[in-house]
Scaffold this motif. Structure first.
Motif, PDB file in Angstrom:
ATOM      1  N   ARG A  58       0.822  -1.210   0.000  1.00  0.00           N
ATOM      2  CA  ARG A  58       0.000   0.000   0.000  1.00  0.00           C
ATOM      3  C   ARG A  58       0.859   1.264   0.000  1.00  0.00           C
ATOM      4  NH1 ARG A  58      -2.302   1.192   6.074  1.00  0.00           N
ATOM      5  NH2 ARG A  58      -0.505   0.395   7.269  1.00  0.00           N
ATOM      6  N   ASP A  59       2.034   1.205   0.639  1.00  0.00           N
ATOM      7  CA  ASP A  59       2.922   2.363   0.649  1.00  0.00           C
ATOM      8  C   ASP A  59       3.581   2.553  -0.717  1.00  0.00           C
ATOM      9  OD1 ASP A  59       2.285   2.910   3.246  1.00  0.00           O
ATOM     10  OD2 ASP A  59       4.077   1.984   4.111  1.00  0.00           O
ATOM     11  N   LEU A  60       3.961   1.446  -1.341  1.00  0.00           N
ATOM     12  CA  LEU A  60       4.493   1.531  -2.694  1.00  0.00           C
ATOM     13  C   LEU A  60       3.449   2.127  -3.638  1.00  0.00           C
ATOM     14  CD1 LEU A  60       6.662   0.912  -4.839  1.00  0.00           C
ATOM     15  CD2 LEU A  60       5.739  -1.407  -4.976  1.00  0.00           C
ATOM     16  N   ASP A  61       2.215   1.650  -3.530  1.00  0.00           N
ATOM     17  CA  ASP A  61       1.143   2.178  -4.381  1.00  0.00           C
ATOM     18  C   ASP A  61       0.933   3.668  -4.128  1.00  0.00           C
ATOM     19  OD1 ASP A  61       0.770  -0.323  -5.445  1.00  0.00           O
ATOM     20  OD2 ASP A  61      -0.992  -0.803  -4.212  1.00  0.00           O
ATOM     21  N   LEU A 106       3.641  10.187  -7.432  1.00  0.00           N
ATOM     22  CA  LEU A 106       4.558  10.556  -8.516  1.00  0.00           C
ATOM     23  C   LEU A 106       3.794  10.793  -9.819  1.00  0.00           C
ATOM     24  CD1 LEU A 106       7.429   8.040  -7.734  1.00  0.00           C
ATOM     25  CD2 LEU A 106       7.628  10.530  -7.647  1.00  0.00           C
ATOM     26  N   GLN A 107       2.809   9.939 -10.084  1.00  0.00           N
ATOM     27  CA  GLN A 107       1.987  10.125 -11.294  1.00  0.00           C
ATOM     28  C   GLN A 107       1.281  11.468 -11.262  1.00  0.00           C
ATOM     29  OE1 GLN A 107       1.610   8.658 -14.081  1.00  0.00           O
ATOM     30  NE2 GLN A 107       2.121   6.492 -13.924  1.00  0.00           N
ATOM     31  N   VAL A 116       6.636   4.707 -13.155  1.00  0.00           N
ATOM     32  CA  VAL A 116       6.544   3.477 -13.949  1.00  0.00           C
ATOM     33  C   VAL A 116       7.575   2.461 -13.478  1.00  0.00           C
ATOM     34  CG1 VAL A 116       6.924   2.514 -16.256  1.00  0.00           C
ATOM     35  CG2 VAL A 116       5.519   4.560 -15.979  1.00  0.00           C
ATOM     36  N   ALA A 117       8.792   2.925 -13.212  1.00  0.00           N
ATOM     37  CA  ALA A 117       9.845   2.012 -12.736  1.00  0.00           C
ATOM     38  C   ALA A 117       9.451   1.383 -11.408  1.00  0.00           C
ATOM     39  CB  ALA A 117      11.169   2.765 -12.624  1.00  0.00           C
TER      40      ALA A 117
END
Length: 210
Positions: free
Chosen positions: A182-185, A191-192, A201-202
């Protein structure tokens, strides 16, 4: 390079991709005067040798090609997307407050042996390949034939070709692989929203690493 286990990247396809998508490399050499670094756009030929070969050129006036011996060990650094990640983007931060800002990035260290190629035919070929690649996105790509032959000949005499026979590739992709999903998301979405598409994207790609 310090590489915690979560961030080690050893897959040749991923390392080659970073080099090809971000071709400006910092080539580090050891001279009698100490360490030196020059920033050069490279072409990667992944099919040559065990790990591939880098090709490029430097200005004849650049002492780099005379300050090192042919066959010297060098390192070339290629950096992919990078940027600061705010802890405010992590949902878990708002529960525990146990997060700090960090910097995410992709980087490849190419180790190899330098070859100096002071040859007009080689240099012309390198320039032609670099031109075709980096002009291809233009509405009317510039080509070497657009310049007067005498002018182009004079320009080519002002540069010297180089190759790096790659002996080892060392990669690091610090993209939040050690975070809760959830933190990565949350970081990817933030960033998006800010228009940092390349890094988002990376990072998103780490969700389903093959």
């Amino acid at each position: 390079m310090y590489r915690p286990a979560d961030f080690v990247e050893e897959r040749a396809a991923h390392l080659h991709r970073i080099v090809q998508e971000h071709p400006l490399g910092a080539i580090v050499t050891l001279t009698d005067q100490g360490l030196d670094a020059n920033h050069i756009p490279f072409m990667l030929d992944p099919a040559r040798g065990a790990h591939g070969v880098l090709q490029g050129h430097v200005a004849r006036a650049n002492p780099m090609w005379t300050n090192v011996r042919d066959g010297a060990e060098v390192m070339v650094i290629f950096r992919g997307p990078q940027g600061c990640i705010s802890p405010n983007w992590y949902p878990s931060k708002h529960e525990t407050h146990r997060h700090v800002p960090t910097w995410n990035y992709e980087v490849v260290h190419v180790h190899g042996r330098l070859r100096i190629i002071d040859d007009e035919k080689f240099v012309r070929g390198v320039v032609a390949r670099l031109t075709r690649r980096h002009e291809s996105a233009q509405p009317r790509p510039w080509k070497m034939g657009d310049a007067p032959a005498d002018y182009l000949d004079a320009m080519l005499k002002m540069i010297v070709g180089i190759e790096v026979d790659i002996t080892r590739l060392e990669g690091k992709r610090k993209l939040g692989q050690n975070r809760e999903p959830r933190d990565l998301d949350g970081a990817v979405d933030a960033l998006q929203e800010r228009g940092d598409t390349a890094l988002s994207v990376a990072m998103a790609a780490t969700r389903n690493q093959d």
